[in-house]
Design an enzyme around this catalytic site. Structure first.
Site, short mmCIF file in Angstrom:
data_model
loop_
_atom_site.label_atom_id
_atom_site.label_comp_id
_atom_site.label_asym_id
_atom_site.label_seq_id
_atom_site.Cartn_x
_atom_site.Cartn_y
_atom_site.Cartn_z
N GLY A 277 0.83 -1.21 0.00
CA GLY A 277 0.00 0.00 0.00
C GLY A 277 0.86 1.25 0.00
N PHE A 278 0.20 2.38 0.09
CA PHE A 278 0.90 3.68 0.05
C PHE A 278 1.91 3.78 1.20
CE2 PHE A 278 -0.01 8.11 1.88
CZ PHE A 278 1.15 8.66 1.35
N TYR B 65 -5.74 -16.92 8.95
CA TYR B 65 -4.62 -17.36 9.78
C TYR B 65 -3.28 -17.21 9.04
CZ TYR B 65 -1.81 -20.22 12.88
OH TYR B 65 -0.83 -20.65 13.72
N LYS C 38 -13.16 -6.70 9.05
CA LYS C 38 -12.43 -7.94 9.31
C LYS C 38 -10.93 -7.69 9.49
CE LYS C 38 -13.76 -11.80 7.13
NZ LYS C 38 -14.27 -12.67 6.03
N ASN D 200 -4.90 -11.83 14.34
CA ASN D 200 -3.92 -12.75 13.75
C ASN D 200 -2.49 -12.21 13.85
OD1 ASN D 200 -5.85 -14.62 13.02
ND2 ASN D 200 -6.14 -13.78 10.96
N ALA E 36 -1.09 0.29 13.14
CA ALA E 36 -1.44 1.54 12.45
C ALA E 36 -2.87 1.89 12.82
CB ALA E 36 -1.32 1.36 10.94
N TYR F 35 -14.76 1.62 9.63
CA TYR F 35 -13.32 1.88 9.77
C TYR F 35 -13.00 2.34 11.19
CZ TYR F 35 -8.72 3.92 8.57
OH TYR F 35 -7.39 4.23 8.50
N ARG G 82 -9.59 10.12 -2.04
CA ARG G 82 -9.26 11.06 -0.98
C ARG G 82 -8.97 12.45 -1.56
NH1 ARG G 82 -5.58 7.56 3.16
NH2 ARG G 82 -4.91 6.52 1.28
#
Ligand code: UDP
Length: 312
Positions: free
Chosen positions: A11-12, A61, A92, A100, A115, A146, A187
């Site tokens: 990701g970023f 897992y 999730k 996990n 994070a 979120y 965004r």
């Protein structure tokens, strides 16, 4: 040399973390399922023998043979548009994914960094927001998937620290921008830059009087490197306190790009926080950290990145 696992590593922010640890001579395992990450973000690292990519959804897992020294859990959709489109994966990855990765950290006796986000403060009733503020979150609103996932993730991280004695860190990241943001993640930074570069009107939501403060990704990575090595388990805000309205920000983008774009107004999304500004006293005191990159300098680098992607 230490071994790092970065979830959401394609990701970023995750890819900037991988790059930082590789440049320090460490070994990096990067885990991602490309839900909102991208292979091109990590393409330059793939030939590095100290880098390994693992295609895996952390909500399932995780099995890893090798010892680990640090786990950074950055996997999650992070743009409001993304988590509205992916509400259940967002819940999730904040819940099961955090469980996990915490379990893995316990098994490996690794330092765990979560994070988290300024979204835990919701639509805050205080300004600036310090870590002691408990927030003003609508659990059943569109952003709740979120916000609540990250609040749960913080609670889970603290439980592993208190109950299992795990070495944990929690960073609350405020709006961050820079190269490798997705062009169309919805965004405000990519939207405004793309619109300005294409000469299209900038879409300001509401009257543009809501505030944000934008930090360049290099400042965040510097803060995270310090936090990893600080013996401190309570949440730490990492962000730039330079607050402005969204309308001021739109005008700044038009000015820096030299665009002829105009501004149009669109409806304000539901539960859009009206103010957001980090109180960074804790980061200053504990990490001796503060942001260094001036907005115009960071934006110029980011605009160059978007320009290069547009002409590809
Ligand atoms: N925003 C806007 N126009 C856009 C995209 C976003 O005015 O095209 C506003 C949005 O309503 C919010 C702020 O910019 O007030 C920051 O939005 P973003 O999606 O970047 O993330 P947030 O800070 O809300 O998590």
């Amino acid at each position: 040399m230490a071994r790092y696992l970065v979830t959401g590593g394609a990701g970023f922010i995750g890819s900037h973390l991988c790059e930082s640890f590789l440049s320090q001579g460490h070994e990096v395992l990067c885990m991602d399922n490309y839900s909102t990450g991208a292979q091109e973000n990590i393409a330059p690292f793939l030939k590095n023998p100290r880098f390994r990519f693992i295609d895996h959804n952390v909500s399932r897992y995780i099995e890893l043979q090798e010892p680990l020294d640090f786990i950074l859990h950055f996997a999650s959709p992070a743009s409001p548009v993304d988590y509205l489109e992916l509400p259940i994966p967002t819940l999730k990855v904040g819940a099961l994914g955090t469980h996990n990765t915490l379990g893995l950290a316990k098994a490996k006796d690794a330092v765990f960094l979560l994070a988290s986000t300024s979204e835990v403060y919701g639509d805050p009733l205080v300004r600036p927001q310090s870590e002691d503020y408990w927030g003003n979150v609508n659990p059943i609103g569109p952003r709740g998937v979120y916000d609540e996932a990250k609040r749960y993730a913080e609670a889970m991280t603290m439980a592993y620290h208190r109950y299992h004695g795990l070495k944990t860190r929690i960073v609350r990241i405020f709006n961050t921008y820079g190269p490798r943001m997705r062009l169309r993640d919805g965004r405000v930074v990519p939207n405004f830059i793309m619109q300005a570069l294409k000469g299209e009107p900038l879409t300001v939501y509401g009257e543009g009087q809501q505030t944000r403060s934008f930090q360049y990704v290099d400042d965040l990575v510097a803060g995270l490197n310090k936090l990893l090595h600080a013996d401190y388990h309570l949440p730490v805000n990492i962000g730039n306190p330079n607050e402005m309205t969204v309308l001021e920000f739109a005008k700044k983008i038009i000015e820096i790009t030299g665009s002829k774009s105009t501004i149009i107004y669109k409806p304000l999304p539901e539960d859009d926080p009206q103010v957001r500004q980090p109180d960074i006293s804790r980061a200053k005191a504990i990490l001796d950290w503060e942001p260094k990159v001036n907005l115009a300098v960071g934006l110029k680098k980011t605009i160059e990145y978007f320009r290069s992607k547009l002409t590809e």
